[in-house]
Design an enzyme around this catalytic site. Structure first.
Site, PDB file in Angstrom:
ATOM      1  CE  LYS A  57      -2.253  -1.006   3.858  1.00 32.83           C
ATOM      2  NZ  LYS A  57      -1.632  -2.276   4.276  1.00 32.83           N
ATOM      3  NE  ARG A  91      -4.599  -1.444  10.126  1.00 31.45           N
ATOM      4  CZ  ARG A  91      -3.500  -0.867   9.631  1.00 31.45           C
ATOM      5  NH1 ARG A  91      -3.540   0.369   9.205  1.00 31.45           N
ATOM      6  NH2 ARG A  91      -2.380  -1.533   9.569  1.00 31.45           N
ATOM      7  NE  ARG A 112       7.291  -2.632   6.027  1.00 33.49           N
ATOM      8  CZ  ARG A 112       5.971  -2.523   6.123  1.00 33.49           C
ATOM      9  NH1 ARG A 112       5.246  -2.285   5.048  1.00 33.49           N
ATOM     10  NH2 ARG A 112       5.381  -2.691   7.272  1.00 33.49           N
ATOM     11  NE  ARG A 138       5.786  -0.195  10.374  1.00 36.20           N
ATOM     12  CZ  ARG A 138       4.571  -0.306   9.851  1.00 36.20           C
ATOM     13  NH1 ARG A 138       4.321   0.195   8.655  1.00 36.20           N
ATOM     14  NH2 ARG A 138       3.619  -0.921  10.512  1.00 36.20           N
ATOM     15  NE  ARG A 169       1.996  -4.629  11.512  1.00 39.91           N
ATOM     16  CZ  ARG A 169       3.156  -4.515  10.840  1.00 39.91           C
ATOM     17  NH1 ARG A 169       4.245  -5.101  11.289  1.00 39.91           N
ATOM     18  NH2 ARG A 169       3.203  -3.797   9.751  1.00 39.91           N
TER      19      ARG A 169
HETATM   20  P1  AMP Z   1       0.477   0.561   9.339  1.00 37.75           P
HETATM   21  O1  AMP Z   1       1.611   1.486   9.183  1.00 37.75           O
HETATM   22  O2  AMP Z   1      -0.707   0.935   8.486  1.00 37.75           O
HETATM   23  O3  AMP Z   1       0.870  -0.886   9.163  1.00 37.75           O
HETATM   24  O4  AMP Z   1      -0.026   0.719  10.856  1.00 37.75           O
HETATM   25  C1  AMP Z   1       0.833   0.430  11.955  1.00 37.75           C
HETATM   26  C2  AMP Z   1       0.004   0.261  13.220  1.00 37.75           C
HETATM   27  O5  AMP Z   1      -0.698   1.488  13.493  1.00 37.75           O
HETATM   28  C3  AMP Z   1      -1.079  -0.800  13.153  1.00 37.75           C
HETATM   29  O6  AMP Z   1      -0.577  -2.099  13.450  1.00 37.75           O
HETATM   30  C4  AMP Z   1      -2.050  -0.295  14.224  1.00 37.75           C
HETATM   31  O7  AMP Z   1      -1.546  -0.552  15.523  1.00 37.75           O
HETATM   32  C5  AMP Z   1      -2.003   1.204  14.002  1.00 37.75           C
HETATM   33  N1  AMP Z   1      -2.992   1.663  12.996  1.00 37.75           N
HETATM   34  C6  AMP Z   1      -2.728   2.254  11.796  1.00 37.75           C
HETATM   35  N2  AMP Z   1      -3.851   2.570  11.152  1.00 37.75           N
HETATM   36  C7  AMP Z   1      -4.870   2.176  11.950  1.00 37.75           C
HETATM   37  C8  AMP Z   1      -6.285   2.213  11.821  1.00 37.75           C
HETATM   38  N3  AMP Z   1      -6.884   2.730  10.729  1.00 37.75           N
HETATM   39  N4  AMP Z   1      -7.020   1.720  12.847  1.00 37.75           N
HETATM   40  C9  AMP Z   1      -6.440   1.228  13.955  1.00 37.75           C
HETATM   41  N5  AMP Z   1      -5.113   1.130  14.139  1.00 37.75           N
HETATM   42  C10 AMP Z   1      -4.323   1.611  13.140  1.00 37.75           C
END
Ligand code: AMP
Length: 214
Positions: A13, A87, A126, A160, A171
């Site tokens: 993404k 999400r 990554r 990360r 996740r």
């Molecule tokens: P990402 O960078 O999109 O993989 O997000 C990293 C982490 O941020 C996720 O594992 C969640 O803990 C939190 N997170 C990001 N976006 C959301 C969302 N829309 N709803 C809830 N938690 C989120």
């Protein structure tokens, strides 16, 4: 044009969002990036979300909806790319309401399909550039040998904290339980386009472009 990029962690993404920012002057709204920035800034919200994110659980709907609401007040340029949001079904409903309030529409939802094995490989390999956010992969797109990001020249390689196997398993579980129902939700709304996320980056870009230009 406002679009959602939907898919599990590691589906690509972020990579595709960066390309759309460059090619279509769109604005990437990544709730993950916003939450990491809050964490790094040491704000109260950042402290609240730090443990939740480290475990790979989802942050509350209220917090992420608030973050998106703020961003929708700002400039929109070529449109918004919602990356990692919504999400949950509650977030999807909230996004529909927010867009209506600001007289915006949602033109497309692009689902990036990938299998779990590929996700683990992608995520554990990554890294991202701390300067511009360009995404690298130790195997398929290694950090340049001169130590400088190919796009912006920064030497700040970031990995990360939640890109480890335990957090990733969680996740993925969160994705299948809470986020994957959105595929049916947007299909029912006639907004879903499904793309093979395992294809070469260029091929995925082309498929997305075709869907957006329809
Ligand atoms: P990402 O960078 O999109 O993989 O997000 C990293 C982490 O941020 C996720 O594992 C969640 O803990 C939190 N997170 C990001 N976006 C959301 C969302 N829309 N709803 C809830 N938690 C989120």
């Amino acid at each position: 044009m406002n679009i959602i990029l939907l898919g599990p962690p590691g589906a690509g993404k972020g990579t595709q969002a960066h390309y759309l920012v460059e090619s279509r002057d769109m604005i990437q709204l990544s709730t993950g990036d916003m939450l990491r920035a809050a964490k790094d800034s040491g704000s109260e919200m950042g402290r609240i979300v730090a443990d939740v994110m480290a475990r790979g659980d989802l942050v509350t709907d209220e917090i992420v909806i608030g973050l998106i609401r703020e961003q929708l007040q700002g400039t929109r340029k070529g449109g918004f790319i919602f990356d990692g949001f919504p999400r949950t079904l509650a977030q999807a409903d909230a996004l529909a309401d927010l867009l209506e309030e600001t007289d915006e529409t949602l033109e497309a939802v692009i689902e990036l399909r990938v299998d779990d094995e590929a996700l683990v490989q992608r995520i554990t390999a990554r890294s991202t550039c701390g300067g511009c956010g360009e995404v690298y992969n130790d195997i398929t797109k290694p950090w340049p040998a001169d130590g400088k990001c190919a796009k912006c020249g920064s030497t700040d390689v970031k990995r990360r904290a939640d890109d480890n196997e335990d957090a990733l398993r969680n996740r993925l579980m969160e994705y299948y339980k809470k986020t994957s129902p959105l595929i049916g939700y947007y299909y029912a709304h006639g907004q879903l386009t499904s793309v093979d996320g395992l294809a070469e980056i260029d091929a995925v870009q082309a498929e997305i472009a075709e869907a957006l230009d329809k």
